[in-house]
Design a protein around this motif. Sequence first.
Motif, PDB file in Angstrom:
ATOM      1  N   SER A 289       0.828  -1.213   0.000  1.00 51.57           N
ATOM      2  CA  SER A 289       0.000   0.000   0.000  1.00 51.57           C
ATOM      3  C   SER A 289       0.854   1.252   0.000  1.00 51.57           C
ATOM      4  O   SER A 289       0.569   2.222  -0.707  1.00 51.57           O
TER       5      SER A 289
ATOM      6  N   GLY B 212       2.178   1.841  -3.393  1.00 49.62           N
ATOM      7  CA  GLY B 212       1.112   2.352  -4.249  1.00 49.62           C
ATOM      8  C   GLY B 212       0.841   3.830  -4.005  1.00 49.62           C
ATOM      9  O   GLY B 212       0.660   4.609  -4.950  1.00 49.62           O
TER      10      GLY B 212
ATOM     11  N   SER C 219       1.241   7.019  -6.552  1.00 51.58           N
ATOM     12  CA  SER C 219       0.207   8.040  -6.752  1.00 51.58           C
ATOM     13  C   SER C 219       0.735   9.437  -6.468  1.00 51.58           C
ATOM     14  O   SER C 219       0.405  10.396  -7.183  1.00 51.58           O
TER      15      SER C 219
ATOM     16  N   VAL D 222      -3.963   6.894 -10.861  1.00 48.27           N
ATOM     17  CA  VAL D 222      -4.917   5.780 -10.815  1.00 48.27           C
ATOM     18  C   VAL D 222      -4.169   4.452 -10.675  1.00 48.27           C
ATOM     19  O   VAL D 222      -4.588   3.573  -9.909  1.00 48.27           O
ATOM     20  N   LEU D 223      -3.077   4.294 -11.372  1.00 46.75           N
ATOM     21  CA  LEU D 223      -2.275   3.075 -11.266  1.00 46.75           C
ATOM     22  C   LEU D 223      -1.784   2.877  -9.831  1.00 46.75           C
ATOM     23  O   LEU D 223      -1.838   1.768  -9.286  1.00 46.75           O
TER      24      LEU D 223
ATOM     25  N   VAL E 218      -4.645   1.719  -7.671  1.00 47.32           N
ATOM     26  CA  VAL E 218      -4.935   0.301  -7.923  1.00 47.32           C
ATOM     27  C   VAL E 218      -3.943  -0.571  -7.167  1.00 47.32           C
ATOM     28  O   VAL E 218      -4.320  -1.568  -6.534  1.00 47.32           O
ATOM     29  N   VAL E 219      -2.679  -0.199  -7.205  1.00 47.66           N
ATOM     30  CA  VAL E 219      -1.662  -0.950  -6.458  1.00 47.66           C
ATOM     31  C   VAL E 219      -1.961  -0.875  -4.962  1.00 47.66           C
ATOM     32  O   VAL E 219      -1.921  -1.886  -4.253  1.00 47.66           O
TER      33      VAL E 219
ATOM     34  N   VAL F  68      -6.141  -2.555  -4.559  1.00 47.49           N
ATOM     35  CA  VAL F  68      -6.469  -3.863  -5.119  1.00 47.49           C
ATOM     36  C   VAL F  68      -5.333  -4.859  -4.906  1.00 47.49           C
ATOM     37  O   VAL F  68      -5.541  -5.958  -4.367  1.00 47.49           O
TER      38      VAL F  68
END
Length: 92
Positions: free
Chosen positions: A19, A22, A26, A39-40, A43-44, A47
Amino acid sequence: MSKQAHGHTPAAWTGVVISFVGFCISGAGMIMASTLVVVLGMVVAFVVAGAVGLAMKGAGLGKQPDPSVEQYKAEFRAARSAGTPEAVTVGA
């Protein structure tokens, strides 16, 4: 509280590290003004980290159930289903 090992498992730490990566992705995307990278990273962060954490928990690397807590829950459910007034104070 320390007996429960809340968050002190390999599955939890791996999810947190993924997280964090990710959110760093971002953050870099925000600086670069790239919506795709932001957004990528999200997602990391959500998700992928969630899926990896759940997979590791399923593999036995998460929190293991405490037998005394499970016994208390079973006693409470039995007392509650019997409708006894002591159902609220079982084990207190």
